[in-house]
Design a protein around this motif. Structure first.
Motif, PDB file in Angstrom:
ATOM      1  N   LYS A  53       0.828  -1.209   0.000  1.00 28.95           N
ATOM      2  CA  LYS A  53       0.000   0.000   0.000  1.00 28.95           C
ATOM      3  C   LYS A  53       0.866   1.264   0.000  1.00 28.95           C
ATOM      4  N   ASP A  54       1.902   1.302   0.846  1.00 32.72           N
ATOM      5  CA  ASP A  54       2.751   2.493   0.903  1.00 32.72           C
ATOM      6  C   ASP A  54       3.616   2.635  -0.344  1.00 32.72           C
ATOM      7  N   VAL A  55       4.077   1.516  -0.900  1.00 32.89           N
ATOM      8  CA  VAL A  55       4.847   1.575  -2.145  1.00 32.89           C
ATOM      9  C   VAL A  55       3.950   2.087  -3.268  1.00 32.89           C
ATOM     10  N   MET A  56       2.750   1.526  -3.371  1.00 32.81           N
ATOM     11  CA  MET A  56       1.828   1.972  -4.410  1.00 32.81           C
ATOM     12  C   MET A  56       1.443   3.432  -4.172  1.00 32.81           C
ATOM     13  N   GLY A  57       1.383   3.847  -2.917  1.00 33.98           N
ATOM     14  CA  GLY A  57       1.089   5.241  -2.600  1.00 33.98           C
ATOM     15  C   GLY A  57       2.125   6.186  -3.179  1.00 33.98           C
ATOM     16  N   LEU A  58       3.388   5.767  -3.199  1.00 35.39           N
ATOM     17  CA  LEU A  58       4.434   6.582  -3.816  1.00 35.39           C
ATOM     18  C   LEU A  58       4.140   6.800  -5.291  1.00 35.39           C
ATOM     19  N   PHE A  59       3.783   5.719  -5.979  1.00 31.21           N
ATOM     20  CA  PHE A  59       3.592   5.785  -7.420  1.00 31.21           C
ATOM     21  C   PHE A  59       2.235   6.352  -7.807  1.00 31.21           C
ATOM     22  N   ASN A  60       1.391   6.605  -6.837  1.00 29.61           N
ATOM     23  CA  ASN A  60       0.078   7.159  -7.098  1.00 29.61           C
ATOM     24  C   ASN A  60       0.091   8.684  -6.993  1.00 29.61           C
ATOM     25  N   SER A  61       1.261   9.255  -6.820  1.00 30.33           N
ATOM     26  CA  SER A  61       1.372  10.709  -6.724  1.00 30.33           C
ATOM     27  C   SER A  61       1.812  11.262  -8.078  1.00 30.33           C
ATOM     28  N   ASN A  62       1.854  12.555  -8.174  1.00 27.37           N
ATOM     29  CA  ASN A  62       2.343  13.205  -9.396  1.00 27.37           C
ATOM     30  C   ASN A  62       3.800  13.596  -9.250  1.00 27.37           C
ATOM     31  N   GLY A  63       4.531  12.838  -8.483  1.00 25.05           N
ATOM     32  CA  GLY A  63       5.926  13.144  -8.243  1.00 25.05           C
ATOM     33  C   GLY A  63       6.141  13.912  -6.954  1.00 25.05           C
ATOM     34  N   ASN A  67       6.906  12.789   2.502  1.00 28.23           N
ATOM     35  CA  ASN A  67       8.027  12.414   3.374  1.00 28.23           C
ATOM     36  C   ASN A  67       7.584  11.633   4.602  1.00 28.23           C
ATOM     37  N   SER A  68       6.283  11.619   4.891  1.00 30.25           N
ATOM     38  CA  SER A  68       5.808  10.835   6.035  1.00 30.25           C
ATOM     39  C   SER A  68       5.504   9.385   5.644  1.00 30.25           C
ATOM     40  N   ASN A  69       5.611   9.060   4.368  1.00 32.67           N
ATOM     41  CA  ASN A  69       5.404   7.685   3.913  1.00 32.67           C
ATOM     42  C   ASN A  69       6.469   6.801   4.567  1.00 32.67           C
ATOM     43  N   PRO A  70       6.067   5.696   5.203  1.00 34.80           N
ATOM     44  CA  PRO A  70       7.033   4.825   5.883  1.00 34.80           C
ATOM     45  C   PRO A  70       8.133   4.295   4.959  1.00 34.80           C
TER      46      PRO A  70
END
Length: 191
Positions: A53-63, A67-70
């Motif tokens: 979920k957190d990895v996919m959360g990184l790639f779900n942004s626009n770049g 920084n609070s993502n684990p």
């Protein structure tokens, strides 16, 4: 993928590494290599430990890297440890390098991955590389869309066992006859 990642780090490292007086010029390439390794291994460890979920959360942004993502915190922490242990940098210098370099590189990685005109990176290729090919055949772009839509299926504001049970049972009905990892993931992600 590692060569491409090293190039992204190199592109972002001019100020934080190459022009940094705390890092001797003869160590620039080693520090860039260490940052690249920290990013690749940090993403790999997150996937291996089920932190999808957190990895996919990184790639779900626009770049815009949160920084609070684990995952970001873990990668930065690993780089700080490596810089202090292997290159004898003090903690504040190592933290400043990681705090600048990791979000910048991850942001570039996300932008390139999400850019349909850039063939250098793809979400499928990154995950396949990080998992040793165990994501072959999965449509990770579609999975990313499912994460963007949220997993809170019962609308109670959190993703918990009730949401997962509902997704698995609904997916099992839809995926009858489809076994293995693909069937399970299809059940979980509603395919």
């Amino acid at each position: 993928m590692l060569d491409q990642l090293v190039q992204l780090v190199r592109d972002s490292a001019q100020e934080t590494v190459v022009a940094n007086p705390a890092i001797p010029n003869e160590q620039n390439d080693a520090v860039i290599g260490e940052a690249s390794h920290s990013i690749a291994s940090g993403l790999q460890e997150a996937l291996a430990s089920g932190n999808v979920k957190d990895v996919m959360g990184l790639f779900n942004s626009n770049g815009q890297v949160d920084n609070s993502n684990p995952v970001v915190n873990n990668i930065s922490g690993n780089l700080i440890s490596s810089l202090t242990e292997k290159f004898n940098l003090n903690g504040s210098t190592a933290a400043a390098i990681a705090g600048s370099l990791i979000p910048s590189v991850l942001g570039s990685l996300v932008k390139k991955t999400n850019d349909p005109s850039d063939n250098g990176f793809s979400l499928d290729g990154i995950f396949s590389s990080l998992t040793g090919g165990s994501t072959q055949g999965l449509n990770l772009g579609s999975l990313l869309g499912k994460f963007a839509g949220g997993l809170d299926k019962d609308g109670d504001g959190d993703v918990d066992l009730q949401d997962m049970v509902g997704m698995i049972s609904n997916g099992a009905k839809q995926q009858q006859g489809s076994g293995g990892l693909g069937g399970l993931l299809g059940g979980i992600f509603g395919k």
